[in-house]
Scaffold this motif. Structure first.
Motif, PDB file in Angstrom:
ATOM      1  N   THR A  73     -12.886  -9.874 -22.460  1.00  0.00           N
ATOM      2  CA  THR A  73     -11.879  -9.566 -21.342  1.00  0.00           C
ATOM      3  C   THR A  73     -12.204 -10.604 -20.983  1.00  0.00           C
ATOM      4  O   THR A  73     -13.114 -12.216 -21.532  1.00  0.00           O
ATOM      5  CB  THR A  73     -13.142  -8.761 -20.753  1.00  0.00           C
ATOM      6  OG1 THR A  73     -14.688  -8.967 -20.567  1.00  0.00           O
ATOM      7  CG2 THR A  73     -13.661  -7.752 -20.993  1.00  0.00           C
ATOM      8  N   ASN A  98     -12.367 -10.022 -15.778  1.00  0.00           N
ATOM      9  CA  ASN A  98     -11.916  -8.300 -15.925  1.00  0.00           C
ATOM     10  C   ASN A  98     -10.992  -7.074 -16.401  1.00  0.00           C
ATOM     11  O   ASN A  98     -11.434  -6.360 -15.870  1.00  0.00           O
ATOM     12  CB  ASN A  98     -13.824  -8.064 -16.463  1.00  0.00           C
ATOM     13  CG  ASN A  98     -13.723  -6.809 -16.750  1.00  0.00           C
ATOM     14  OD1 ASN A  98     -13.547  -7.002 -18.005  1.00  0.00           O
ATOM     15  ND2 ASN A  98     -15.606  -5.970 -15.873  1.00  0.00           N
ATOM     16  N   LYS A 126      -8.942  -5.566 -21.254  1.00  0.00           N
ATOM     17  CA  LYS A 126      -9.939  -5.777 -22.068  1.00  0.00           C
ATOM     18  C   LYS A 126      -9.646  -5.434 -24.129  1.00  0.00           C
ATOM     19  O   LYS A 126      -8.857  -4.617 -23.873  1.00  0.00           O
ATOM     20  CB  LYS A 126     -10.230  -4.206 -21.726  1.00  0.00           C
ATOM     21  CG  LYS A 126     -11.653  -4.028 -22.738  1.00  0.00           C
ATOM     22  CD  LYS A 126     -12.560  -2.738 -22.259  1.00  0.00           C
ATOM     23  CE  LYS A 126     -12.563  -1.635 -23.074  1.00  0.00           C
ATOM     24  NZ  LYS A 126     -13.669  -1.018 -22.829  1.00  0.00           N
TER      25      LYS A 126
END
Length: 164
Positions: A134, A138, A141
């Motif tokens: 990641t 974030n 992913k």
């Protein structure tokens, strides 16, 4: 001529088998309650609800063209970006062992001069691992299941099917 019951071998056989089963059952019960197996994921319902969010992050990585190549040899991990966007200030890598939660670990890596992310391990890392890459924010992913060590680069690509 009649003998006492405790002098008969068959009487002891009749008593010893159930007694052994009772002792084994009590021992098994004690072992099971003093050494419980840890749960890898404690709240299954909450995890199930979060799957859609995880799939959306993987689909975003796929849409952005994120790809990485990973190699671990001689206790040195090398991760190089191979997708469309190749410069990242920081990348987070989570290593999850499939059966032993205490072996899980996390790395936050910054790129070197070539844009590769490197980490030197003190101890050998081997076996099957589920890794998650990641960015710092974030917002996307990538997940993959790999076997380590890897002497050649392996491709890590976003796949929504593996996003669970």
């Amino acid at each position: 001529m009649k003998t006492s019951w405790y002098r008969e071998p068959w009487a002891w056989l009749v008593f010893i088998l159930p007694f052994t089963a009772v002792v084994a059952g009590i021992t098994t019960y004690i072992i099971a309650n003093t050494n419980p197996d840890p749960l890898v994921v404690g709240d299954y319902y909450k995890t199930g609800k979060a799957i859609n969010l995880q799939v959306a992050k993987v689909k975003l990585a796929q849409k952005l063209g994120m790809r990485f190549a990973l190699k671990l040899s001689n206790n040195e991990l090398v991760v190089k970006p191979t997708g469309i966007e190749k410069s990242f200030p920081l990348i987070n890598i989570n290593f999850y062992h499939p059966t032993q939660e205490e072996k899980d670990f996390f790395l936050a890596l910054t790129p070197d001069g070539n844009g590769y992310f490197r980490h030197k391990f003190d101890n050998a890392v081997s076996g099957k691992w589920k890794i998650t890459l990641t960015p710092f924010q974030n917002h996307w992913k990538i997940q993959e299941t790999i076997s380590l060590p890897q002497n050649d680069f392996i491709d890590i690509v976003p796949d929504p099917i593996k996003a669970q």
